[in-house]
Motif scaffolding. Structure first.
Motif, PDB file in Angstrom:
ATOM      1  N   THR A  22       0.819  -1.216   0.000  1.00 26.57           N
ATOM      2  CA  THR A  22       0.000   0.000   0.000  1.00 26.57           C
ATOM      3  C   THR A  22       0.853   1.267   0.000  1.00 26.57           C
ATOM      4  O   THR A  22       0.604   2.198  -0.772  1.00 26.57           O
ATOM      5  N   SER A  58      -1.438  -7.348  -5.288  1.00 25.47           N
ATOM      6  CA  SER A  58      -1.512  -5.909  -5.051  1.00 25.47           C
ATOM      7  C   SER A  58      -2.372  -5.551  -3.852  1.00 25.47           C
ATOM      8  O   SER A  58      -3.498  -5.998  -3.715  1.00 25.47           O
ATOM      9  N   SER A  59      -1.820  -4.719  -2.997  1.00 23.26           N
ATOM     10  CA  SER A  59      -2.583  -4.095  -1.923  1.00 23.26           C
ATOM     11  C   SER A  59      -3.180  -2.812  -2.505  1.00 23.26           C
ATOM     12  O   SER A  59      -3.204  -2.631  -3.708  1.00 23.26           O
ATOM     13  N   GLY A  60      -3.641  -1.953  -1.640  1.00 24.96           N
ATOM     14  CA  GLY A  60      -4.114  -0.656  -2.107  1.00 24.96           C
ATOM     15  C   GLY A  60      -5.619  -0.545  -2.247  1.00 24.96           C
ATOM     16  O   GLY A  60      -6.128   0.537  -2.543  1.00 24.96           O
ATOM     17  N   ALA A  61      -6.361  -1.663  -2.044  1.00 23.32           N
ATOM     18  CA  ALA A  61      -7.815  -1.595  -2.185  1.00 23.32           C
ATOM     19  C   ALA A  61      -8.423  -0.726  -1.084  1.00 23.32           C
ATOM     20  O   ALA A  61      -9.257   0.149  -1.353  1.00 23.32           O
ATOM     21  N   ILE A  62      -7.992  -0.961   0.129  1.00 20.95           N
ATOM     22  CA  ILE A  62      -8.570  -0.222   1.251  1.00 20.95           C
ATOM     23  C   ILE A  62      -8.243   1.272   1.129  1.00 20.95           C
ATOM     24  O   ILE A  62      -9.118   2.127   1.279  1.00 20.95           O
ATOM     25  N   ASN A 143      -5.459 -10.207  -4.720  1.00 22.92           N
ATOM     26  CA  ASN A 143      -5.519  -9.509  -3.441  1.00 22.92           C
ATOM     27  C   ASN A 143      -6.244 -10.426  -2.470  1.00 22.92           C
ATOM     28  O   ASN A 143      -6.880 -11.406  -2.879  1.00 22.92           O
ATOM     29  N   GLU A 144      -6.146 -10.117  -1.205  1.00 24.98           N
ATOM     30  CA  GLU A 144      -6.931 -10.891  -0.247  1.00 24.98           C
ATOM     31  C   GLU A 144      -8.396 -10.502  -0.410  1.00 24.98           C
ATOM     32  O   GLU A 144      -8.713  -9.334  -0.686  1.00 24.98           O
ATOM     33  N   ASP A 146     -10.886  -9.298   1.110  1.00 26.96           N
ATOM     34  CA  ASP A 146     -11.109  -8.624   2.398  1.00 26.96           C
ATOM     35  C   ASP A 146     -12.575  -8.601   2.824  1.00 26.96           C
ATOM     36  O   ASP A 146     -12.876  -8.467   3.998  1.00 26.96           O
ATOM     37  N   ASP A 160      -2.230  -9.943   5.847  1.00 26.95           N
ATOM     38  CA  ASP A 160      -1.369  -9.011   5.138  1.00 26.95           C
ATOM     39  C   ASP A 160      -0.994  -9.656   3.821  1.00 26.95           C
ATOM     40  O   ASP A 160      -0.949 -10.871   3.714  1.00 26.95           O
ATOM     41  N   ASN A 161      -0.748  -8.806   2.859  1.00 29.36           N
ATOM     42  CA  ASN A 161      -0.471  -9.346   1.529  1.00 29.36           C
ATOM     43  C   ASN A 161       0.934  -9.926   1.403  1.00 29.36           C
ATOM     44  O   ASN A 161       1.239 -10.568   0.403  1.00 29.36           O
ATOM     45  N   GLY A 222       1.404   0.341   5.270  1.00 24.62           N
ATOM     46  CA  GLY A 222       0.482  -0.766   5.013  1.00 24.62           C
ATOM     47  C   GLY A 222       0.399  -1.659   6.239  1.00 24.62           C
ATOM     48  O   GLY A 222       0.890  -1.330   7.312  1.00 24.62           O
ATOM     49  N   THR A 223      -0.252  -2.814   6.056  1.00 24.67           N
ATOM     50  CA  THR A 223      -0.398  -3.737   7.169  1.00 24.67           C
ATOM     51  C   THR A 223       0.940  -4.379   7.487  1.00 24.67           C
ATOM     52  O   THR A 223       1.246  -4.687   8.627  1.00 24.67           O
TER      53      THR A 223
END
Ligand code: GLU
Length: 380
Positions: A22, A58-62, A143-144, A146, A160-161, A222-223
């Motif tokens: 993220t 990829s993270s970044g959704a939240i 992505n996870e 969530d 966490d990713n 990020g996480t």
């Protein structure tokens, strides 16, 4: 450079999982940073064009959802995070779609939850899907999930990713897991506090000293801080995957790491991929049954690296489900290997000896012509 020559460039890694955190994707801001994303996508596209197989985690959704909804940072916790992820995942994918389109690359999305992957059939379905996407040259962004991964039930989510990306690397037998963040790698001390801090370029074994360094290192927004990256590195290196933690903002970092250049911190695999997969499959605990094949199938598996088809199966022993691991024996009773089965024992009893075409008539459905796909087979 001509495209045909391009494909022959010797890059040490063929199958790569690239994880974007993220804090990297937002450039430390409150929203996705298009320039950062565009540079990452351009590098992935280049590898893709050179015939390398890349899966992006990829993270970044939240973060993206929070920006869209204009919700303040303090609105954390359930169900906000899940709502943010649900909104943001769409915009995240839209950003990837637009960027990859400029390189004529089709994207796919896979949202994975831990509960799906600890389940044998879920593991197999995810593996088969991701491998098929690679074969089709589709760029999959993972992505996870969530929305279903509830925070309070820790064991049901990756959290966490970093850990998710290690699982994906294991799932698809990647050669390299590249964890891109906003830190240059693992340091001997916190680089924000200690001017003598030195970047560790290679880690052969993750021991308690390395763990201590990670705990002391400054985490990102990020996480995942360094601790989760180290957990991921431990998991992936045990599956025979090389892991590199590097700064995603460095120019051409993906291409340089993929080319074998020493950038960031590299963790060496502690087992070969085949060894770890064999170990996993051959650990008697997880095998649920046996298949005895005819001599034609035994040759096809041993010599020609083919998949096991129903036609070559003579006997089925034990009760098992689709996704379980079965041992495979030749007609002489010698174990020739083991693999993850696409069909349960009752189904195989119904289709053994039959031509693949007949499966759908015999069962009323089919999971493909392979009972054990060559991708899921270990021949001894
Ligand atoms: N799945 C979360 C997201 O996309 C990120 C988790 C992490 O940062 O590791 O926003």
């Amino acid at each position: 450079m001509a495209k045909s020559n391009d494909k022959n460039l010797s890059l040490p890694y063929h199958r790569i999982v690239a994880k974007f955190g993220t804090s990297l994707l937002t450039g430390g801001s409150e929203r996705l940073d298009r320039d950062v994303m565009s540079s990452l996508v351009a590098q992935v596209a280049q590898l893709h064009k050179r015939g390398r197989e890349v899966v992006v985690v990829s993270s970044g959704a939240i973060a993206s959802g929070r920006h869209r909804l204009g919700l303040a940072r303090k609105l954390k916790g359930i169900p906000f995070k899940q709502v943010l992820a649900s909104v943001g995942q769409y915009y995240l994918m839209q950003a990837y779609e637009r960027l990859f389109q400029q390189h004529d690359i089709t994207v796919a999305q896979a949202l994975l939850a831990k509960a799906d992957l600890v389940d044998r059939a879920g593991y197999l379905n995810a593996r088969n899907t991701l491998l098929a996407l690679l074969e089709l040259k589709v760029l999959c962004v993972v992505n996870e999930n969530d929305v279903v991964a509830v925070d309070e039930l820790e064991e049901t989510r990756f959290g966490d990713n970093d850990n998710l990306s290690a699982m994906v690397a294991n799932l698809i037998d990647a050669d390299l897991l590249l964890l891109l963040t906003d830190a240059a790698g693992l340091y001997t001390a916190d680089p924000h506090r200690d001017t003598n801090a030195r970047l560790i370029s290679e880690v052969k074994q993750i021991d308690s000293e390395i763990e201590r360094l990670a705990a002391d290192t400054y985490g990102d927004l990020g996480t995942g801080g360094m601790i989760t990256k180290l957990e991921a590195a431990r998991l992936a290196t045990a599956s025979g995957v090389t892991v590199v933690i590097a700064d995603g903002r460095e120019p051409d970092v993906i291409l340089r790491v993929a080319g074998g250049e020493a950038v960031g911190t590299r963790f060496l695999p502690v087992a070969s991929k085949l060894e770890s997969r064999k170990r996993w499959m051959l650990s008697g605990l997880s095998t649920k049954g046996r298949l005895v094949v005819d001599s034609g199938a035994a040759v096809a598996l041993r010599k020609q690296k083919r998949s096991l088809l129903a036609a070559g199966i003579r006997e089925v022993e034990g009760t098992f489900q689709r996704g379980d691991i079965v041992n495979i024996y030749d007609p002489g009773g010698v174990q020739l290997g083991c693999g993850i089965t696409n069909y349960g024992s009752a189904d195989i009893n119904a289709i053994k000896g039959a031509h693949s075409r007949k499966i759908v008539t015999l069962l009323g459905y089919d999971y493909g012509s392979e009972v054990v796909h060559r991708n899921n087979l270990v021949v001894l």
